[in-house]
Enzyme design. Structure first.
Site, PDB file in Angstrom:
ATOM      1  CE  LYS A 114      -8.716  -3.392   3.742  1.00 17.00           C
ATOM      2  NZ  LYS A 114      -7.840  -2.568   2.928  1.00 17.00           N
ATOM      3  CD1 TRP A 142      -2.148  -2.204   1.863  1.00 18.25           C
ATOM      4  CD2 TRP A 142      -2.887  -1.371  -0.078  1.00 18.25           C
ATOM      5  NE1 TRP A 142      -3.096  -3.052   1.375  1.00 18.25           N
ATOM      6  CE2 TRP A 142      -3.571  -2.567   0.192  1.00 18.25           C
ATOM      7  CE3 TRP A 142      -3.188  -0.670  -1.248  1.00 18.25           C
ATOM      8  CZ2 TRP A 142      -4.533  -3.094  -0.665  1.00 18.25           C
ATOM      9  CZ3 TRP A 142      -4.152  -1.193  -2.108  1.00 18.25           C
ATOM     10  CH2 TRP A 142      -4.813  -2.385  -1.809  1.00 18.25           C
ATOM     11  CG  ASP A 197      -3.457   3.641   4.097  1.00 19.35           C
ATOM     12  OD1 ASP A 197      -4.561   3.438   4.636  1.00 19.35           O
ATOM     13  OD2 ASP A 197      -3.089   3.054   3.044  1.00 19.35           O
TER      14      ASP A 197
END
Ligand SMILES: *Cc1c(COP(=O)(O)O)cnc(C)c1O
Length: 360
Positions: free
Chosen positions: A196, A103, A172
């Site tokens: 999530k 990511w 993030d």
């Protein structure tokens, strides 16, 4: 038990059962409105109360000060990899980034197109199984911001302390938001895809210090944070149902005692799992020491055939989505807030029995 499985998916992920039940109950007629939340105008008074309540709950649970805007956007965490440099990299244009996995890699790819990135440190040399040691001299004081991925969903690492940088920190937190308390004031921006720990896919939460916005010129309207701040996330149609589900998740979290109480359960769940892995002769964790995530736990047996056998038997026993990310192999258990402690303990029991059976 109501034929629901224990779902260890990395995302979209397990939702709290009481939230699903409440949504089901309110599906056809929300609060006497005679319609589903899905069917409502985003400009209606009843919907307005939903989005306002979602923001209020998030502010309360995370202790978000007024100088931060809370935005409900679309495009996933992935769009933020581009929106952030477009909006924030307009001083020196330089952006520091710590490379800790796929990511941050995606974020770096966007930075290369839109800014002047500088990789402060990377853990790629050991397949991202650790968080690099960071010292103040590694950061560029001229950078417009520093990008970090706070919890690395795929590799199962997380930061245990703040990077020593003076420039605004952008994090993030897609796979760890609300899993433990964080001091929002130490960050310039926190963002997270909802799928999530916050709700269903289709919604992205951005928490951003207002004074960092409004510096870029000529941005497309939808890609400018100012548009969404000015219009309270209602410039265009927001993901209305996902925001409603997020509100229910936040209510559930508050009813469960808030972030501190949830963190305690999360740490207990993770500790039980790591303790088992560390003691096992068959399974082992791939991440060591203080960098271990309490949300995503990758593990292996060291034998691909045995991994596959374990995943298949676990699946048949109702422990699903334990296959590791295609880039890592092995297994991974994602144990987000909504995964009950019982689910983790039952998985450990299953693994103990599997180990005994296979060792014979
Ligand atoms: C899942 C995830 C993403 C990608 O989110 P999308 O909403 O699919 O764009 C980004 N960063 C992290 C840390 C993630 O876990």
């Amino acid at each position: 038990m109501k034929n629901r499985v224990y779902n260890f998916s990395s995302g979209p992920a397990v939702m709290p059962e009481p939230v699903l039940e409440k949504a089901a109950k309110e599906m056809l007629n929300y609060a006497g409105s005679g319609m589903s939340v899905m069917e409502m105008s985003h400009r209606s008074a009843v919907y307005d109360s939903i989005i306002k309540e979602a923001e209020k709950l998030l502010r309360e649970l995370m202790n978000i000060p007024d100088e931060y805007a809370v935005l409900f956007l679309q495009g996933g965490a992935s769009l933020q990899f581009a929106m952030l440099p477009m909006n924030l990299a307009c001083g020196s244009g330089k952006v520091d980034i710590v490379h800790t996995g796929m990511w941050s890699g995606r974020a770096l790819a966007e930075l290369k197109k839109l800014a002047k990135p500088h990789v402060v440190a990377s853990s790629e040399d050991k397949t991202f199984t650790y968080i690099p040691e960071l010292t103040a001299d590694m950061f560029d004081p001229e950078a417009d911001y520093v990008h970090v991925c706070w919890n690395n969903t795929i590799y199962g690492t997380k930061y245990s302390e703040l990077p020593p940088c003076e420039t605004p920190l952008v994090a993030d937190m897609s796979s760890c938001i609300l899993s433990e308390p964080v001091d929002v004031k130490r960050f310039g921006c926190i963002f997270a895809g909802a799928q999530k720990n916050l709700g269903p896919a289709g919604l992205t939460i951005v928490i951003i210090r207002r004074d960092l916005t409004g510096k870029a010129e000529g941005l497309p309207t939808m890609l400018d944070y100012v548009t969404h701040i000015k219009n309270a996330s209602l410039y265009n149609t927001p993901p209305t149902y996902a925001i409603y589900m997020c509100k229910l998740v936040l209510e559930w979290l508050k009813d469960s005692g808030g972030v501190e109480a949830m963190a305690e359960i999360n740490r207990r769940k993770a500790k039980a799992f790591y303790d088992f892995l560390d003691a096992s002769n068959m399974f082992r964790a791939t991440v060591r020491g203080r960098d271990r995530s309490i949300m995503n736990i990758p593990f292996v047996t060291g034998d691909d055939a045995l991994n596959a056998k374990f995943i298949a038997e676990a699946d048949a026993a109702g422990f699903v989505n334990l296959k590791g990310h295609r880039s890592v192999g092995g297994m991974r258990a994602s144990i987000y807030n909504a995964m009950p402690e019982e689910g983790v303990l039952k998985l450990i029991e299953f693994m103990e029995a599997f180990e005994k059976k296979e060792a014979r």
